[in-house]
Design a protein around this motif. Sequence first.
Motif, PDB file in Angstrom:
ATOM      1  N   LEU A   1      56.920  66.583 -15.825  1.00  0.00           N
ATOM      2  CA  LEU A   1      55.676  66.271 -15.126  1.00  0.00           C
ATOM      3  C   LEU A   1      55.897  66.270 -13.616  1.00  0.00           C
ATOM      4  CD1 LEU A   1      52.708  65.246 -15.098  1.00  0.00           C
ATOM      5  CD2 LEU A   1      53.638  62.928 -15.181  1.00  0.00           C
ATOM      6  N   LYS A   2      57.023  65.712 -13.191  1.00  0.00           N
ATOM      7  CA  LYS A   2      57.294  65.634 -11.750  1.00  0.00           C
ATOM      8  C   LYS A   2      57.530  67.016 -11.151  1.00  0.00           C
ATOM      9  CE  LYS A   2      58.941  60.916 -12.116  1.00  0.00           C
ATOM     10  NZ  LYS A   2      60.074  59.974 -12.078  1.00  0.00           N
ATOM     11  N   GLN A   3      58.133  67.899 -11.935  1.00  0.00           N
ATOM     12  CA  GLN A   3      58.298  69.272 -11.454  1.00  0.00           C
ATOM     13  C   GLN A   3      56.946  69.945 -11.278  1.00  0.00           C
ATOM     14  OE1 GLN A   3      61.266  71.123 -14.152  1.00  0.00           O
ATOM     15  NE2 GLN A   3      62.317  71.629 -12.266  1.00  0.00           N
ATOM     16  N   GLU A   4      56.043  69.711 -12.216  1.00  0.00           N
ATOM     17  CA  GLU A   4      54.702  70.289 -12.100  1.00  0.00           C
ATOM     18  C   GLU A   4      53.994  69.758 -10.850  1.00  0.00           C
ATOM     19  OE1 GLU A   4      52.676  69.380 -15.694  1.00  0.00           O
ATOM     20  OE2 GLU A   4      53.844  70.778 -16.920  1.00  0.00           O
ATOM     21  N   LEU A   5      54.167  68.466 -10.580  1.00  0.00           N
ATOM     22  CA  LEU A   5      53.571  67.883  -9.377  1.00  0.00           C
ATOM     23  C   LEU A   5      54.201  68.475  -8.117  1.00  0.00           C
ATOM     24  CD1 LEU A   5      53.440  64.166 -10.572  1.00  0.00           C
ATOM     25  CD2 LEU A   5      51.443  65.556  -9.969  1.00  0.00           C
ATOM     26  N   GLY A   6      55.523  68.606  -8.140  1.00  0.00           N
ATOM     27  CA  GLY A   6      56.234  69.134  -6.980  1.00  0.00           C
ATOM     28  C   GLY A   6      55.863  70.573  -6.677  1.00  0.00           C
ATOM     29  N   GLU A   7      55.592  71.340  -7.725  1.00  0.00           N
ATOM     30  CA  GLU A   7      55.255  72.751  -7.547  1.00  0.00           C
ATOM     31  C   GLU A   7      53.756  72.979  -7.413  1.00  0.00           C
ATOM     32  OE1 GLU A   7      57.063  74.792 -10.805  1.00  0.00           O
ATOM     33  OE2 GLU A   7      59.084  74.098 -10.290  1.00  0.00           O
ATOM     34  N   GLY A   8      52.980  71.889  -7.513  1.00  0.00           N
ATOM     35  CA  GLY A   8      51.537  72.008  -7.335  1.00  0.00           C
ATOM     36  C   GLY A   8      50.813  72.640  -8.503  1.00  0.00           C
ATOM     37  N   VAL A   9      51.391  72.576  -9.711  1.00  0.00           N
ATOM     38  CA  VAL A   9      50.762  73.214 -10.874  1.00  0.00           C
ATOM     39  C   VAL A   9      50.348  72.185 -11.934  1.00  0.00           C
ATOM     40  CG1 VAL A   9      51.962  75.398 -10.535  1.00  0.00           C
ATOM     41  CG2 VAL A   9      53.014  73.643 -11.979  1.00  0.00           C
ATOM     42  N   ALA A  10      50.420  70.899 -11.607  1.00  0.00           N
ATOM     43  CA  ALA A  10      50.013  69.865 -12.560  1.00  0.00           C
ATOM     44  C   ALA A  10      48.503  69.930 -12.774  1.00  0.00           C
ATOM     45  CB  ALA A  10      50.418  68.484 -12.049  1.00  0.00           C
ATOM     46  N   ALA A  11      48.054  69.468 -13.934  1.00  0.00           N
ATOM     47  CA  ALA A  11      46.624  69.429 -14.221  1.00  0.00           C
ATOM     48  C   ALA A  11      45.904  68.598 -13.154  1.00  0.00           C
ATOM     49  CB  ALA A  11      46.389  68.821 -15.604  1.00  0.00           C
ATOM     50  N   ALA A  12      44.702  68.996 -12.807  1.00  0.00           N
ATOM     51  CA  ALA A  12      43.958  68.348 -11.718  1.00  0.00           C
ATOM     52  C   ALA A  12      43.813  66.831 -11.903  1.00  0.00           C
ATOM     53  CB  ALA A  12      42.597  69.010 -11.563  1.00  0.00           C
TER      54      ALA A  12
END
Length: 205
Positions: free
Chosen positions: A145-156
């Motif tokens: 989840l943190k990688q998704e946040l860091g890369e800006g691809v986490a769900a809105a």
Amino acid sequence: MIGKLKGTIDEIGDDYVLVDVHGVCYEVFCSSRVLSKMGSVGEAVVLFIETYVREDQFKLFGFLTALEREWFNLLQSVQGVGAKVALAVLSTLTPSELANAIALQDKTTVSRAPGVGPKVAVRIVTELKNKAPAFAGEASGNIGLKQELGEGVAAAPVADAVSALTNLGYSRDQAANAVAAALKNGGEGGDSARLIRLGLKELAR
């Protein structure tokens, strides 16, 4: 090569410890975090060792866990990071904290370490972002989840909830952990408002 030392503490210095192994004292350089967790002179100690052999020097670096040793080597794969800077990073951040910071692309947290300027911090979080999950240790549960946040691809809804909690004064890591827990405890598929409410409950525990 020396992989591990088991002995008693003979002396503790500012950046090293002397480990007495059956009458032979080994000088082992350690992070301040490792030194602070050691016992006193005369007590038993076990250190995982990284051996450096150069033309002009022979040095031992010691760690309390194999994971710390792995991070020590991993950090030095980044341009501009030598043994001294790697130890400074591990003096400032635990392996889990470091993995989280890299996953979140949080160069500010990494740059808290002495000797780590903004450029080096950016290189650390950029060059190691794909390697962090394998070395996350106890932080491995939320690292994706943190990688998704860091890369800006986490769900809105997730990104918005983390942003809202951060704006309330929590660190990005705390916010991400709270939202991850909220998702596991019934918040999956919810909107940002629900995730924020559940996240706040997690943070209040």
